[in-house]
Every structure is written in structure tokens, then in C-alpha cells.
Design a protein around this motif. Sequence first.
Motif, short mmCIF file in Angstrom:
data_model
loop_
_atom_site.label_atom_id
_atom_site.label_comp_id
_atom_site.label_asym_id
_atom_site.label_seq_id
_atom_site.Cartn_x
_atom_site.Cartn_y
_atom_site.Cartn_z
N ALA A 1 -16.90 9.38 -33.92
CA ALA A 1 -16.45 9.31 -32.53
C ALA A 1 -15.11 10.02 -32.35
N VAL A 2 -14.19 9.81 -33.28
CA VAL A 2 -12.89 10.48 -33.19
C VAL A 2 -13.06 11.98 -33.38
N GLN A 3 -13.95 12.40 -34.30
CA GLN A 3 -14.22 13.82 -34.48
C GLN A 3 -14.77 14.45 -33.20
N ALA A 4 -15.65 13.73 -32.52
CA ALA A 4 -16.22 14.25 -31.28
C ALA A 4 -15.15 14.36 -30.19
N VAL A 5 -14.27 13.38 -30.09
CA VAL A 5 -13.21 13.42 -29.09
C VAL A 5 -12.26 14.58 -29.37
N PHE A 6 -11.86 14.77 -30.63
CA PHE A 6 -10.97 15.88 -30.97
C PHE A 6 -11.66 17.22 -30.74
N ALA A 7 -12.96 17.29 -31.00
CA ALA A 7 -13.69 18.54 -30.75
C ALA A 7 -13.71 18.87 -29.27
N ILE A 8 -13.87 17.87 -28.42
CA ILE A 8 -13.85 18.10 -26.97
C ILE A 8 -12.46 18.53 -26.51
N ILE A 9 -11.43 17.95 -27.08
CA ILE A 9 -10.06 18.35 -26.73
C ILE A 9 -9.83 19.81 -27.11
N VAL A 10 -10.20 20.19 -28.33
CA VAL A 10 -10.03 21.57 -28.78
C VAL A 10 -10.88 22.51 -27.93
N LEU A 11 -12.09 22.10 -27.64
CA LEU A 11 -12.97 22.92 -26.81
C LEU A 11 -12.37 23.15 -25.43
N GLY A 12 -11.80 22.13 -24.83
CA GLY A 12 -11.18 22.27 -23.52
C GLY A 12 -9.95 23.16 -23.55
N LEU A 13 -9.09 22.97 -24.54
CA LEU A 13 -7.87 23.78 -24.62
C LEU A 13 -8.17 25.24 -24.93
N MET B 1 -12.24 28.83 -32.38
CA MET B 1 -11.98 27.41 -32.11
C MET B 1 -12.93 26.87 -31.04
N VAL B 2 -13.32 27.71 -30.10
CA VAL B 2 -14.35 27.30 -29.14
C VAL B 2 -15.66 27.04 -29.88
N PHE B 3 -16.00 27.93 -30.81
CA PHE B 3 -17.20 27.72 -31.63
C PHE B 3 -17.11 26.41 -32.41
N ASN B 4 -15.95 26.13 -33.01
CA ASN B 4 -15.80 24.88 -33.77
C ASN B 4 -16.03 23.66 -32.89
N GLY B 5 -15.50 23.68 -31.68
CA GLY B 5 -15.71 22.56 -30.77
C GLY B 5 -17.16 22.38 -30.40
N VAL B 6 -17.84 23.49 -30.08
CA VAL B 6 -19.26 23.41 -29.73
C VAL B 6 -20.09 22.98 -30.93
N TRP B 7 -19.83 23.57 -32.08
CA TRP B 7 -20.56 23.23 -33.31
C TRP B 7 -20.42 21.75 -33.63
N THR B 8 -19.21 21.23 -33.54
CA THR B 8 -18.99 19.83 -33.90
C THR B 8 -19.59 18.88 -32.88
N PHE B 9 -19.32 19.12 -31.59
CA PHE B 9 -19.74 18.16 -30.57
C PHE B 9 -21.23 18.19 -30.30
N PHE B 10 -21.83 19.36 -30.31
CA PHE B 10 -23.24 19.46 -29.92
C PHE B 10 -24.21 19.51 -31.08
N ILE B 11 -23.75 19.80 -32.29
CA ILE B 11 -24.68 19.92 -33.41
C ILE B 11 -24.36 18.92 -34.52
N VAL B 12 -23.14 18.91 -35.03
CA VAL B 12 -22.82 18.11 -36.21
C VAL B 12 -22.83 16.61 -35.91
N VAL B 13 -22.08 16.19 -34.91
CA VAL B 13 -22.01 14.75 -34.62
C VAL B 13 -23.38 14.19 -34.22
N PRO B 14 -24.14 14.85 -33.34
CA PRO B 14 -25.49 14.32 -33.08
C PRO B 14 -26.39 14.32 -34.32
N TYR B 15 -26.24 15.33 -35.18
CA TYR B 15 -27.04 15.36 -36.41
C TYR B 15 -26.77 14.13 -37.27
N PHE B 16 -25.51 13.78 -37.43
CA PHE B 16 -25.16 12.65 -38.29
C PHE B 16 -25.54 11.31 -37.67
N ILE B 17 -25.68 11.26 -36.37
CA ILE B 17 -26.06 10.00 -35.73
C ILE B 17 -27.58 9.89 -35.58
#
Length: 162
Positions: free
Chosen positions: A14-26, A52-68
Motif C-alpha cells: 500500500a505504501v509502495q502504491a501511494v509513493f508510486a502515485i506521488i511520483v507519477l503525479g510529480l 520516473m513516469v514509467f516507474n510510477g505506472v509500472w508499480t501502480f498498475f502492474i506490480v502492486v496488482p500482481y502481488f495482490i
Amino acid sequence: MAKFDFPIFYILRAVQAVFAIIVLGLAGHAVDVYNGTRWRYWVDGLSEVNFMVFNGVWTFFIVVPYFIVAPIFVPALAHRYALPAVDGVTMIFWFAGFIALAVYVGDLDDCSEHSVCQGLQAAAAFGAFNWVLFLATTVLNTLAALRRDPGPGTQPPTASVP
């Protein structure tokens, strides 16, 4: 009294997803500002921001949902060595991204006058925090993969690591 058995992995994800959204927004805001204006000093560093935009998208939309989702609904995709591998690759992505962005932002003149530049400094900082979180989950997933029963069935990434 009931035992509180909530895995630490869910909190970290959850914290990884929140940080990814913050980085994606900035970083996304910086790209939007660049596309809307003709700032010359941005031309050489846009690839770092885009990564960094790619990292945010990769983490929030692919990695975190994959692990859950994968361990619960598609356990064949949650192989015991695939989980640390995905974590490790994502950890490398975040490391490369925040280092490259920090070097780029450190080269800019008069960063204190532009809010976009300050946003990129914050994106580099949150990228560093996310790298630390992915380092922790990579270590925990690797230890869990090495300690699991090598039987044919897959086990969720929420297995306890003593």
C-alpha cells in the motif's frame, strides 16, 4: 482475544502504491509543463523524467496488482521465484530512476525559483523511499522463497518469514 495476523506485505504494498502515485503525479506534471512551454533546459533531461513516469505506472498498475491478485486468483503466476524476481526488477527500476533524476535535477541552475524543479526533487526523494521499500520486500520475498517447501504447489507471498 483474536490474534491479529495481518501480513506486513500488504502494508508495504500500500505504501509502495501511494509513493508510486506521488511520483507519477510529480513527474507527469513536469512532463505536462514541458509540453506546454518551450523551456530550453528541459530538453536534455526529459528522458529521466519519463522514466520516473514509467516507474510510477509500472508499480501502480502492474506490480502492486500482481502481488495482490496473482497469489489469490491465479496461483500459477505466483511462483515462489517469480515473486522475488519481479520485486528485484522493480527495485532496480526505482534505483536507476531516482539516481538519474537526482543527478539531472542537481545539474539545473536556479531550481529554487521553479516549482516544477522542486517537484522533481520531491519525485527523486519519493523514488528513493520507494526503492528502499522495494529493497525490503525483495529481501523478504527472497527469504520466504528460500524457506518455503519446494513442493509442487505455489504459496502466497504473505507466508511468514521468521
